[in-house]
Design a protein around this motif. Structure first.
Motif, PDB file in Angstrom:
ATOM      1  N   ALA A 299       0.826  -1.205   0.000  1.00  0.00           N
ATOM      2  CA  ALA A 299       0.000   0.000   0.000  1.00  0.00           C
ATOM      3  C   ALA A 299       0.864   1.261   0.000  1.00  0.00           C
ATOM      4  N   ILE A 300       1.942   1.259   0.767  1.00  0.00           N
ATOM      5  CA  ILE A 300       2.854   2.412   0.793  1.00  0.00           C
ATOM      6  C   ILE A 300       3.499   2.604  -0.574  1.00  0.00           C
ATOM      7  N   ASN A 301       3.905   1.503  -1.222  1.00  0.00           N
ATOM      8  CA  ASN A 301       4.492   1.596  -2.561  1.00  0.00           C
ATOM      9  C   ASN A 301       3.506   2.186  -3.559  1.00  0.00           C
ATOM     10  N   LEU A 302       2.245   1.769  -3.471  1.00  0.00           N
ATOM     11  CA  LEU A 302       1.213   2.291  -4.373  1.00  0.00           C
ATOM     12  C   LEU A 302       1.026   3.790  -4.175  1.00  0.00           C
ATOM     13  N   ILE A 303       0.979   4.227  -2.931  1.00  0.00           N
ATOM     14  CA  ILE A 303       0.824   5.660  -2.634  1.00  0.00           C
ATOM     15  C   ILE A 303       2.012   6.449  -3.167  1.00  0.00           C
ATOM     16  N   LEU A 304       3.212   5.905  -3.001  1.00  0.00           N
ATOM     17  CA  LEU A 304       4.421   6.592  -3.451  1.00  0.00           C
ATOM     18  C   LEU A 304       4.451   6.749  -4.970  1.00  0.00           C
ATOM     19  N   ILE A 306       1.897   6.755  -7.056  1.00  0.00           N
ATOM     20  CA  ILE A 306       0.849   7.698  -7.471  1.00  0.00           C
ATOM     21  C   ILE A 306       1.306   9.130  -7.226  1.00  0.00           C
ATOM     22  N   PHE A 307       1.902   9.368  -6.058  1.00  0.00           N
ATOM     23  CA  PHE A 307       2.386  10.711  -5.728  1.00  0.00           C
ATOM     24  C   PHE A 307       3.508  11.140  -6.672  1.00  0.00           C
TER      25      PHE A 307
END
Length: 321
Positions: A299-304, A306-307
């Motif tokens: 989930a953290i990788n996905l957020i990163l 996208i950002f």
């Protein structure tokens, strides 16, 4: 009256659906060769990437192999909270971020520099040899790489310590010194992957028009100026996209090399999220907890990513989507 209106609306919709189906079938027949080529890739992703995502549900359940995924009791966010309150949370998060950031800091620009230097080699045979030699480490298995590191860095017979002793220095037990673990891990990773990573930049450089270089030479630009004002701007979109993808793997330090190199002495600086997940999930059999840790990491990788993609689109108008 109302029924007639509904029929009139439904008929055009049915007609459009039929036309769309005919066009789709026509396109499939026309491109069947291409569709057959990509079919194995689609099947691979469906079977080995998307279908296993169903198993992530055990992160929210008190999973029991006897009861199965659907039969196990719900646990909610219990295992996520357990991980956040764990005494190891700060350690594994810090080590993961530091190793990833250092790997990007050193490992990202080196393939670009190597590609720029290789692109300027004029002798075709020598250029091919250099490229082939740089690719070889990438195809060496992680187990063999770690075995080579153990032998090369041995304090008694390793070649590195032999060189240190030849210059009058004291031998260093690199793999038993916490201060050296990250350096050894990152340096060996850069050496193993820089040649393979440079392929995409070399491919981008081959697409640069030679007329641009000729125009730069006419204007009096030397080799370095040609690289700065022609080569780098032309491959910049490729560099940005690659960087976004690197950011998307910021939290994904592989556990294989970590568990082959670390030991109780270096555990404080070597333990990362993936190795912690391996120990708790597989070795200790706490599948739900290990799945929760892995899901948090993803989930953290996905957020990163996208950002990073959004920021890149605003700053440079180049993005993955």
């Amino acid at each position: 009256m109302k029924g007639n209106v509904q029929k009139k609306v439904k008929q055009p919709m049915k007609k459009r659906a039929a036309e769309w189906g005919k066009r789709l079938w026509k396109n499939i027949k026309r491109d069947k060769a291409l569709l057959l080529i990509i079919l194995p890739v689609v099947i691979h992703y469906l079977v080995f990437v998307y279908y296993p995502m169903y198993g992530n549900i055990i992160a929210f359940k008190k999973y029991s192999p006897a009861k199965g995924i659907m039969g196990s009791d719900w646990a909610g966010f219990r295992y996520f909270l357990q991980f956040f309150n764990s005494p190891y949370f700060t350690r594994v998060l810090r080590n993961t971020l530091l190793i990833s950031l250092y790997s990007i800091l050193w490992g990202f620009p080196i393939p670009i520099l190597f590609a720029l230097m290789t692109n300027d080699l004029k002798h075709g045979a020598y250029k091919r040899v250099v490229q082939a030699v740089s690719y070889i480490p990438y195809f060496i298995s992680t187990v063999v790489i770690c075995g080579m590191l153990v032998n090369f860095l041995s304090p008694s017979s390793g070649i590195i310590n032999s060189i240190i002793k030849a210059f009058g220095g004291e031998p260093i037990n690199f793999l038993m010194e916490p201060g050296w673990f990250r350096t050894v891990f990152i340096a060996s990773g850069v050496w193993q992957g820089f040649g393979w990573s440079a392929i995409v930049y070399l491919a981008a450089l081959t697409g640069v028009s030679q007329e641009l270089y000729e125009a730069a030479r006419v204007d009096g630009a030397n080799k370095l100026q040609q690289v700065i004002h022609v080569s780098i701007p032309c491959i910049l979109p490729t560099v940005i996209v690659t960087f976004i993808m690197q950011i998307g793997t910021l939290m994904s330090v592989g556990y294989e090399k970590i568990i082959l190199l670390y030991n109780p002495v270096t555990l404080e600086v070597a333990d990362v999220i993936s190795s912690y997940t391996y120990r708790t999930g597989l070795v200790e059999g706490n599948y739900s907890f290990g799945s929760a840790v892995g899901l948090f990491n993803s989930a953290i990788n996905l957020i990163l990513v996208i950002f990073a993609n959004k920021l890149s689109r605003k700053v440079s108008e180049v993005s993955l989507w």
